[in-house]
Design a protein around this motif. Structure first.
Motif, mmCIF file in Angstrom:
data_model
loop_
_atom_site.group_PDB
_atom_site.id
_atom_site.type_symbol
_atom_site.label_atom_id
_atom_site.label_comp_id
_atom_site.label_asym_id
_atom_site.label_seq_id
_atom_site.Cartn_x
_atom_site.Cartn_y
_atom_site.Cartn_z
ATOM 1 N N TYR A 98 0.832 -1.190 0.000
ATOM 2 C CA TYR A 98 0.000 0.000 0.000
ATOM 3 C C TYR A 98 0.875 1.252 0.000
ATOM 4 O O TYR A 98 1.857 1.338 0.746
ATOM 5 N N TYR A 99 0.454 2.206 -0.822
ATOM 6 C CA TYR A 99 1.189 3.457 -0.973
ATOM 7 C C TYR A 99 0.241 4.637 -0.784
ATOM 8 O O TYR A 99 -0.915 4.578 -1.246
ATOM 9 N N CYS A 100 0.723 5.689 -0.170
ATOM 10 C CA CYS A 100 -0.014 6.941 -0.246
ATOM 11 C C CYS A 100 0.543 7.706 -1.442
ATOM 12 O O CYS A 100 1.727 7.581 -1.782
ATOM 13 N N ALA A 101 -0.311 8.455 -2.092
ATOM 14 C CA ALA A 101 0.075 9.096 -3.341
ATOM 15 C C ALA A 101 -0.672 10.409 -3.518
ATOM 16 O O ALA A 101 -1.702 10.659 -2.892
ATOM 17 N N THR A 102 -0.143 11.230 -4.388
ATOM 18 C CA THR A 102 -0.781 12.507 -4.687
ATOM 19 C C THR A 102 -1.611 12.438 -5.965
ATOM 20 O O THR A 102 -2.145 13.453 -6.414
ATOM 21 N N ASP A 103 -1.734 11.263 -6.552
ATOM 22 C CA ASP A 103 -2.574 11.078 -7.726
ATOM 23 C C ASP A 103 -3.056 9.632 -7.755
ATOM 24 O O ASP A 103 -2.407 8.756 -7.171
ATOM 25 N N PRO A 104 -4.172 9.331 -8.429
ATOM 26 C CA PRO A 104 -4.740 7.984 -8.375
ATOM 27 C C PRO A 104 -3.925 6.927 -9.107
ATOM 28 O O PRO A 104 -4.154 5.737 -8.895
ATOM 29 N N ARG A 105 -3.001 7.307 -9.949
ATOM 30 C CA ARG A 105 -2.165 6.318 -10.635
ATOM 31 C C ARG A 105 -0.885 6.036 -9.879
ATOM 32 O O ARG A 105 -0.083 5.211 -10.303
ATOM 33 N N GLY A 106 -0.691 6.739 -8.776
ATOM 34 C CA GLY A 106 0.502 6.494 -7.983
ATOM 35 C C GLY A 106 1.781 6.973 -8.626
ATOM 36 O O GLY A 106 2.855 6.429 -8.353
ATOM 37 N N THR A 107 1.694 7.981 -9.457
ATOM 38 C CA THR A 107 2.890 8.512 -10.112
ATOM 39 C C THR A 107 3.868 9.068 -9.078
ATOM 40 O O THR A 107 5.088 8.931 -9.223
ATOM 41 N N ARG A 108 3.318 9.701 -8.056
ATOM 42 C CA ARG A 108 4.137 10.244 -6.983
ATOM 43 C C ARG A 108 3.679 9.580 -5.693
ATOM 44 O O ARG A 108 2.570 9.865 -5.196
ATOM 45 N N LYS A 109 4.490 8.682 -5.198
ATOM 46 C CA LYS A 109 4.109 7.903 -4.036
ATOM 47 C C LYS A 109 5.332 7.616 -3.181
ATOM 48 O O LYS A 109 6.455 7.882 -3.600
ATOM 49 N N GLY A 110 5.083 7.038 -1.998
ATOM 50 C CA GLY A 110 6.184 6.692 -1.117
ATOM 51 C C GLY A 110 6.747 5.328 -1.442
ATOM 52 O O GLY A 110 6.545 4.794 -2.525
ATOM 53 N N GLN A 111 7.451 4.767 -0.440
ATOM 54 C CA GLN A 111 8.071 3.463 -0.649
ATOM 55 C C GLN A 111 7.109 2.319 -0.356
ATOM 56 O O GLN A 111 7.383 1.167 -0.682
ATOM 57 N N GLY A 112 5.995 2.659 0.289
ATOM 58 C CA GLY A 112 4.965 1.667 0.526
ATOM 59 C C GLY A 112 5.128 0.910 1.828
ATOM 60 O O GLY A 112 6.190 0.935 2.470
ATOM 61 N N THR A 113 4.047 0.243 2.211
ATOM 62 C CA THR A 113 4.056 -0.612 3.396
ATOM 63 C C THR A 113 3.267 -1.877 3.056
ATOM 64 O O THR A 113 2.200 -1.815 2.447
ATOM 65 N N GLN A 114 3.831 -3.028 3.440
ATOM 66 C CA GLN A 114 3.252 -4.312 3.036
ATOM 67 C C GLN A 114 2.137 -4.738 3.993
ATOM 68 O O GLN A 114 2.328 -4.761 5.217
ATOM 69 N N VAL A 115 1.008 -5.081 3.401
ATOM 70 C CA VAL A 115 -0.110 -5.647 4.157
ATOM 71 C C VAL A 115 -0.342 -7.065 3.647
ATOM 72 O O VAL A 115 -0.539 -7.280 2.445
ATOM 73 N N THR A 116 -0.286 -8.014 4.562
ATOM 74 C CA THR A 116 -0.535 -9.409 4.215
ATOM 75 C C THR A 116 -1.664 -9.932 5.087
ATOM 76 O O THR A 116 -1.571 -9.876 6.321
ATOM 77 N N VAL A 117 -2.719 -10.410 4.443
ATOM 78 C CA VAL A 117 -3.873 -10.954 5.168
ATOM 79 C C VAL A 117 -3.922 -12.449 4.897
ATOM 80 O O VAL A 117 -4.203 -12.892 3.786
ATOM 81 N N SER A 118 -3.621 -13.218 5.922
ATOM 82 C CA SER A 118 -3.521 -14.661 5.747
ATOM 83 C C SER A 118 -3.741 -15.362 7.068
ATOM 84 O O SER A 118 -3.336 -14.868 8.129
ATOM 85 N N SER A 119 -4.372 -16.520 6.994
ATOM 86 C CA SER A 119 -4.561 -17.327 8.196
ATOM 87 C C SER A 119 -3.430 -18.340 8.340
ATOM 88 O O SER A 119 -3.402 -19.110 9.305
#
Length: 115
Positions: free
Chosen positions: A94-115
């Protein structure tokens, strides 16, 4: 220069909650629409949610509506994504961004949903 730093990603079990944060700097955060986007290996960037400059308008894709909430604190230059009732298909970087295509975004953070 623009800096976006995401945090809060983790490994969680289906149904659990998670809160992602993004610290923004280098631009007038309070004047910008902000976005959360995500990416899985081999796939492109997917827009997830957006929020207007004064939080008067928010929107998310159908698959997360009712489960994810986007918010911001302009005094702290911070963006948030509250993820409730998570599902395995929410697994992504997951990234926060200043546009919906993620042209300008951070390095991201991993979300894993698993049992």
């Amino acid at each position: 220069q623009v800096q976006l730093v995401e945090s809060g990603g983790a490994l969680v079990q289906p149904g659990e909650s998670l809160r992602l944060s993004c610290a923004a700097s280098g631009f007038t955060f309070s004047s910008e629409w902000m976005y959360w986007v995500r990416q899985t290996p081999g796939k492109g960037i997917e827009y997830v949610c957006r929020i207007g400059p004064r939080s008067l308008s928010t929107d998310c894709i159908d698959s997360v509506k009712g489960r994810f909430t986007i918010s911001r604190d302009n005094a702290k230059n911070a963006l948030y994504l509250q993820m409730n009732n998570t599902k395995p298909e929410d697994t992504a970087r997951y990234y926060c961004a200043t546009d919906p295509r993620g042209t300008r975004k951070g390095q991201g953070t991993q979300v894993t949903v698993s049992s």
